[in-house]
Design a protein around this motif. Sequence first.
Motif, PDB file in Angstrom:
ATOM      1  N   ARG A   1       5.782   4.797   2.061  1.00 41.77           N
ATOM      2  CA  ARG A   1       5.299   6.175   1.927  1.00 41.77           C
ATOM      3  C   ARG A   1       5.966   6.869   0.740  1.00 41.77           C
TER       4      ARG A   1
ATOM      5  N   LEU B   1       4.472   6.063  -2.647  1.00 37.74           N
ATOM      6  CA  LEU B   1       3.223   6.778  -2.944  1.00 37.74           C
ATOM      7  C   LEU B   1       3.464   8.265  -3.177  1.00 37.74           C
TER       8      LEU B   1
ATOM      9  N   HIS C   1      -2.268   7.245   3.164  1.00 41.73           N
ATOM     10  CA  HIS C   1      -2.515   7.381   1.734  1.00 41.73           C
ATOM     11  C   HIS C   1      -3.078   8.762   1.391  1.00 41.73           C
TER      12      HIS C   1
END
Length: 582
Positions: free
Chosen positions: A78, A81, A273
Amino acid sequence: MAGPNPDQSVVPSAAEPQFSNALVSTLDPLTKKSRAHTTGMEALLLALRQQEVSIRQGGGAKAIDAQHGKKRLTARERLALLLDPGEEFLELGLFAAFGMYEEWGGAPAAGVVTGLGSVAGRLVMVIANDATVKAGAFFPMTAKKVLRAQAIALENRIPTIYLVDSSGVFLPLQEDVFPDQDDFGRIFRNNAVMSAKGIPQITAIMGMCVAGGAYLPVMTDHVLMTEGSGLFLAGPALVQAAIGQKYSAEELGGATMHAEISGTVDFKEPNDHLCLARLRSLVSRLGHGPVAPFDRAAYDPRRDAPRFASPELYALLDADPAKGAGNSYDMHEVIARLVDRSQFDEYKQDYGKTVLCGYGRIGGFAVGIVANQKTHQTHTSQTGEKRVEFGGVIYSESAEKAARFIMDCNQNLIPLIFLHDVNGFMVGRDAEWSGIIRAGAQMVSAVANSTVPKITIILGGSFGAGHYAMCGKAYDPRFLFAWPTARYAVMSGASAASTLVEIKIRQLERGGKQLSEEERSQVFDSIKASYDEQTDCRYAAARLWVDAIIDPAKTRDVLLTALKAAALNPHVEKFNPGVIQT
């Protein structure tokens, strides 16, 4: 009579001295001693990196697969991203809980990832539960690690992002997590205080968020939630046991329910995402508050880089802990590899020489540096007597100089950096007659009441009251970092072991047991090994006594990130030194 033309610069003749505040270096990294030190440091760093790789695996491959099986990313996936690509993430507390909770299978990084990184060009604090470690449960050190991250964010006014994926308190240790002032409940208190001070906080619920932990997201500015996650004060099993009602997790506290019925979440997202993309979008729109009053000159990373290579710092210290306390090196060599253009205006250069004080810049930020000088120094007393002062020891005149310098930095709004390699204050008749206690009190008082940001780095030893005077953890540094060679305790391992051995031997002899020399040696080795383990920087990092163990070659980069964080807080309290013994 006409005065001088201010537009005409005065050009000194070739015979006149030229001003220069650039440090010179005599360090030769190719000598036998330097190569040995470099090899030792590289070995230390290699061992640390191997341990870091293991810690970053969290609960291991099986737990990672289980997280992926729920169509969820791990905490570190995580972060990859969320954070801006190519920007360094300064992880804090990686070694938290290192070597602890082994009876429960361990808690790598205390089951939570914290650190400073860039999101949409903004410096933020990130706090992300690692659900691969006991489902993200809160161990005692987990709560303390989150609290430390919040304390840093609070003191420096850093926008904070929470990525929540936690089953709540680790129940077998609940008595050490739940009730005290610096336990789990303090997290939500901090949420409220940070909000009141206008520090942006955004939470993304990306898994379970249950029991008392459910208050955290709702006390922040924005709440995001992914489908398949759960937010409830009591999960389905507890609800059925408590009131006999049976509901599914989705019905009780799913993302759809909170988005459509309770109105608790602001953004419902299909997956990790898209949730992280939304989070980045929200951060990009945060306003910019007033800046701190600290001076920062225009800065070019190439033009203003130090004149000497940072990896050469490996050559300075002996990495052998048995020899570490006896390291002798010129602290100017360290400073020359930290400050812009290696330029340093040294304060009272010829007085109190076992403590270096002076002004420089790091990444354009004006800083004041207080550092222990590790080479022996000659000193002339007021009676004309010459003596040698031991490197790494704080003498009366050194303490007085440092106290005055710290007060000057507060007067002029200059952040302070403390570089530790200190054996403590000088002892003995001459030291006592010189007023060492009074001078030490001056320095400790100045450090304690200092209101400009303080950043501490422990390079080697940090022993006794010297640790306090050089802004140890109890004196509220904004950040505290350690090199792999860092060691700190009341006294060095050898000194402590000798003292403790004598006490142990007297106890045994009072009981009628006479020890042979071999038995005395065994007692000494046993006590020293235990003591040395406790002075190891990893032992300190496990208990959050230091925020991170850093690569010496990255010291300047770490300091620059810390200074950028400190500059986010525009408020500096009025400096009031209180009673200063003179």
